[in-house]
Design an enzyme around this catalytic site. Sequence first.
Site, PDB file in Angstrom:
ATOM      1  N   HIS A 204      61.545 -20.667  73.175  1.00  0.00           N
ATOM      2  CA  HIS A 204      61.609 -20.623  71.723  1.00  0.00           C
ATOM      3  C   HIS A 204      62.586 -19.586  70.994  1.00  0.00           C
ATOM      4  O   HIS A 204      62.595 -19.508  69.986  1.00  0.00           O
ATOM      5  CB  HIS A 204      60.335 -20.253  71.158  1.00  0.00           C
ATOM      6  CG  HIS A 204      59.616 -18.711  71.575  1.00  0.00           C
ATOM      7  ND1 HIS A 204      59.380 -18.563  72.828  1.00  0.00           N
ATOM      8  CD2 HIS A 204      59.871 -17.690  70.741  1.00  0.00           C
ATOM      9  CE1 HIS A 204      59.201 -17.166  72.624  1.00  0.00           C
ATOM     10  NE2 HIS A 204      59.307 -16.676  71.679  1.00  0.00           N
TER      11      HIS A 204
HETATM   12  C1  UD1 Z   1      58.660 -15.056  66.169  1.00  0.00           C
HETATM   13  C2  UD1 Z   1      58.933 -13.777  66.526  1.00  0.00           C
HETATM   14  C3  UD1 Z   1      59.518 -13.717  68.102  1.00  0.00           C
HETATM   15  C4  UD1 Z   1      58.316 -13.931  69.030  1.00  0.00           C
HETATM   16  C5  UD1 Z   1      57.534 -15.335  68.447  1.00  0.00           C
HETATM   17  C6  UD1 Z   1      56.449 -15.727  69.390  1.00  0.00           C
HETATM   18  C7  UD1 Z   1      60.329 -12.759  64.664  1.00  0.00           C
HETATM   19  C8  UD1 Z   1      61.666 -12.731  64.530  1.00  0.00           C
HETATM   20  N1  UD1 Z   1      60.397 -13.686  65.883  1.00  0.00           N
HETATM   21  O1  UD1 Z   1      59.501 -16.322  66.775  1.00  0.00           O
HETATM   22  O2  UD1 Z   1      59.952 -12.435  68.466  1.00  0.00           O
HETATM   23  O3  UD1 Z   1      58.748 -13.940  70.297  1.00  0.00           O
HETATM   24  O4  UD1 Z   1      57.285 -15.442  67.110  1.00  0.00           O
HETATM   25  O5  UD1 Z   1      56.119 -17.252  69.133  1.00  0.00           O
HETATM   26  O6  UD1 Z   1      59.571 -12.166  64.373  1.00  0.00           O
HETATM   27  N2  UD1 Z   1      56.125 -22.700  62.504  1.00  0.00           N
HETATM   28  C9  UD1 Z   1      54.997 -23.288  62.376  1.00  0.00           C
HETATM   29  N3  UD1 Z   1      54.069 -22.785  62.614  1.00  0.00           N
HETATM   30  C10 UD1 Z   1      53.522 -21.891  62.695  1.00  0.00           C
HETATM   31  C11 UD1 Z   1      54.762 -20.681  62.861  1.00  0.00           C
HETATM   32  C12 UD1 Z   1      55.859 -21.161  62.875  1.00  0.00           C
HETATM   33  O7  UD1 Z   1      55.561 -24.447  62.339  1.00  0.00           O
HETATM   34  O8  UD1 Z   1      52.426 -21.409  62.892  1.00  0.00           O
HETATM   35  C13 UD1 Z   1      57.702 -22.709  62.580  1.00  0.00           C
HETATM   36  C14 UD1 Z   1      58.386 -22.632  61.350  1.00  0.00           C
HETATM   37  O9  UD1 Z   1      59.442 -23.850  61.091  1.00  0.00           O
HETATM   38  C15 UD1 Z   1      58.959 -21.474  61.465  1.00  0.00           C
HETATM   39  C16 UD1 Z   1      59.689 -21.609  63.023  1.00  0.00           C
HETATM   40  O10 UD1 Z   1      58.594 -22.035  63.632  1.00  0.00           O
HETATM   41  O11 UD1 Z   1      60.267 -21.495  60.484  1.00  0.00           O
HETATM   42  C17 UD1 Z   1      59.754 -20.149  63.355  1.00  0.00           C
HETATM   43  O12 UD1 Z   1      58.499 -19.161  63.136  1.00  0.00           O
HETATM   44  P1  UD1 Z   1      59.021 -17.643  63.168  1.00  0.00           P
HETATM   45  O13 UD1 Z   1      57.775 -16.844  62.931  1.00  0.00           O
HETATM   46  O14 UD1 Z   1      59.895 -17.326  61.784  1.00  0.00           O
HETATM   47  O15 UD1 Z   1      59.698 -17.317  64.173  1.00  0.00           O
HETATM   48  P2  UD1 Z   1      59.333 -17.583  65.953  1.00  0.00           P
HETATM   49  O16 UD1 Z   1      60.315 -18.444  66.570  1.00  0.00           O
HETATM   50  O17 UD1 Z   1      57.900 -18.162  66.131  1.00  0.00           O
HETATM   51  N1  UDP Z   2      51.067 -18.718  74.855  1.00  0.00           N
HETATM   52  C1  UDP Z   2      49.771 -19.605  74.709  1.00  0.00           C
HETATM   53  N2  UDP Z   2      49.978 -20.818  74.317  1.00  0.00           N
HETATM   54  C2  UDP Z   2      51.189 -21.336  74.342  1.00  0.00           C
HETATM   55  C3  UDP Z   2      52.531 -20.472  74.573  1.00  0.00           C
HETATM   56  C4  UDP Z   2      52.167 -19.286  74.781  1.00  0.00           C
HETATM   57  O1  UDP Z   2      48.693 -18.992  74.491  1.00  0.00           O
HETATM   58  O2  UDP Z   2      51.407 -22.785  74.163  1.00  0.00           O
HETATM   59  C5  UDP Z   2      50.731 -17.285  75.104  1.00  0.00           C
HETATM   60  C6  UDP Z   2      51.135 -16.719  76.281  1.00  0.00           C
HETATM   61  O3  UDP Z   2      50.226 -16.785  77.476  1.00  0.00           O
HETATM   62  C7  UDP Z   2      51.552 -15.363  76.209  1.00  0.00           C
HETATM   63  C8  UDP Z   2      52.037 -15.236  74.632  1.00  0.00           C
HETATM   64  O4  UDP Z   2      51.472 -16.458  74.213  1.00  0.00           O
HETATM   65  O5  UDP Z   2      50.440 -14.154  76.200  1.00  0.00           O
HETATM   66  C9  UDP Z   2      53.666 -15.373  74.694  1.00  0.00           C
HETATM   67  O6  UDP Z   2      53.883 -15.603  73.386  1.00  0.00           O
HETATM   68  P1  UDP Z   2      55.528 -16.183  72.929  1.00  0.00           P
HETATM   69  O7  UDP Z   2      55.829 -16.904  74.108  1.00  0.00           O
HETATM   70  O8  UDP Z   2      55.184 -16.820  71.909  1.00  0.00           O
HETATM   71  O9  UDP Z   2      56.107 -15.071  72.527  1.00  0.00           O
HETATM   72  P2  UDP Z   2      57.091 -13.677  73.115  1.00  0.00           P
HETATM   73  O10 UDP Z   2      55.927 -13.342  74.201  1.00  0.00           O
HETATM   74  O11 UDP Z   2      58.007 -14.290  73.804  1.00  0.00           O
HETATM   75  O12 UDP Z   2      57.087 -12.652  72.032  1.00  0.00           O
END
Ligand code: UD1
Ligand code: UDP
Length: 356
Positions: A204
């Site tokens: 991601h």
């Molecule tokens: C965010 C965090 C990242 C973290 C990740 C965990 C920032 C800058 N990034 O990244 O550090 O590792 O969360 O997963 O804060 N979206 C949905 N449904 C949701 C949430 C998001 O469809 O419930 C989609 C939307 O299109 C959105 C995109 O995912 O634009 C990205 O979501 P966003 O929260 O901006 O960043 P992440 O890539 O999730």
């Molecule tokens: N995770 C989860 N379901 C998923 C993907 C991740 O429960 O489909 C959990 C994973 O086990 C870990 C956390 O979410 O505890 C990690 O989140 P993510 O990879 O989104 O973010 P990051 O750690 O890179 O910030």
Amino acid sequence: MKIVTVVGARPQFIKAAPVSKALNSAGHTEYLVHTGQHYDYGMSQIFFDELAIPQPDINLCVGSSNHGRQTGQMLIRLEEVILEQQPDWVLVYGDTNSTLAGALAAAKLNVPLAHVEAGLRSFNRIMPEEHNRVLTDHCADLLFCPTETAVQNLAKEGIKKGVYRVGDCMYDAVLDFAKRAGQQSKILETLAIEPKKYLLATLHRPYNTDNKEILSSILSAFADLKETIVFPVHPRTRKKITAFGISHLIENGSVQMIDPIGYFDMLVLEKNAQMILTDSGGIQKEAYFFAVPCVTLRSETEWLETVQTGWNVLTGADHDKIVSTVKSFVRPHEHSPLYGDGNTAIHIRDILTDSA
Ligand code: UD1
Ligand code: UDP
């Protein structure tokens, strides 16, 4: 003691679960703010249900948008909440935009700020998380570091006061929930897979997902491995695969793309995987907790110890490197605890109490 906790993204719910439990068990008052950064059921509510996290006292419902707009909207609302609640501490986790908004809101109001997962650095300023971490650490009064490397990173930036190496509360969560996950999850049966006969992949990071060539390189590597791969797809990644029209790259039958899954299913998939391929921060550590080899689809990591011990290899997005690393991975013999004693949440609670 009264604490305003700010969470908003998937990994923060998991990190907050053990700490909320420790705070509540000692009778402290926690006012839980969900910024609404993540909002799909499978990215948010499922974790509150499974991990028995108290329902948020308020959801700011900011949703998705550009970084500045998203962080700014959180900041406006968080300032109101902190003024209204008058806490002893604002508590933030990790490195997301929700973390930075909570940190700025507390700092502007001169309310003491505590940062869980302080001191982590990738030294890659392309990552939005790197700005969030550095800025949050420089606003914080208490900095809870998971590792000695994190303590040293802070010292190099001149931050020595209020720094505590407490371990990692994601390790607490795994110890707390892995057994229950094993009893409740049916994910292996649902996906018709057997322990140690599949790879688990997640992806991601914007620098991997938002560029067609890079994303194609990683997906082609998944397909060319010709192994059963379970791939729970983050919504960001699914949108990009669709927008770039590249889903055919993994339609060879060996890669199972599924929706994001809950924590219990994830723990079971991680524990039973032959190997994990990921660009997630948390999943690199969980791979280590379960002694499962990890290939990290990045060229650097904040979790250096996992690489130094041989359990994690960095490949970036290079197709050939991913394939050859997976094929030639030599599982180390040694495995020692790197991330604390499993009581990190209690240490955090006690330091917060003593410092209030
Ligand atoms: C965010 C965090 C990242 C973290 C990740 C965990 C920032 C800058 N990034 O990244 O550090 O590792 O969360 O997963 O804060 N979206 C949905 N449904 C949701 C949430 C998001 O469809 O419930 C989609 C939307 O299109 C959105 C995109 O995912 O634009 C990205 O979501 P966003 O929260 O901006 O960043 P992440 O890539 O999730
Ligand atoms: N995770 C989860 N379901 C998923 C993907 C991740 O429960 O489909 C959990 C994973 O086990 C870990 C956390 O979410 O505890 C990690 O989140 P993510 O990879 O989104 O973010 P990051 O750690 O890179 O910030």
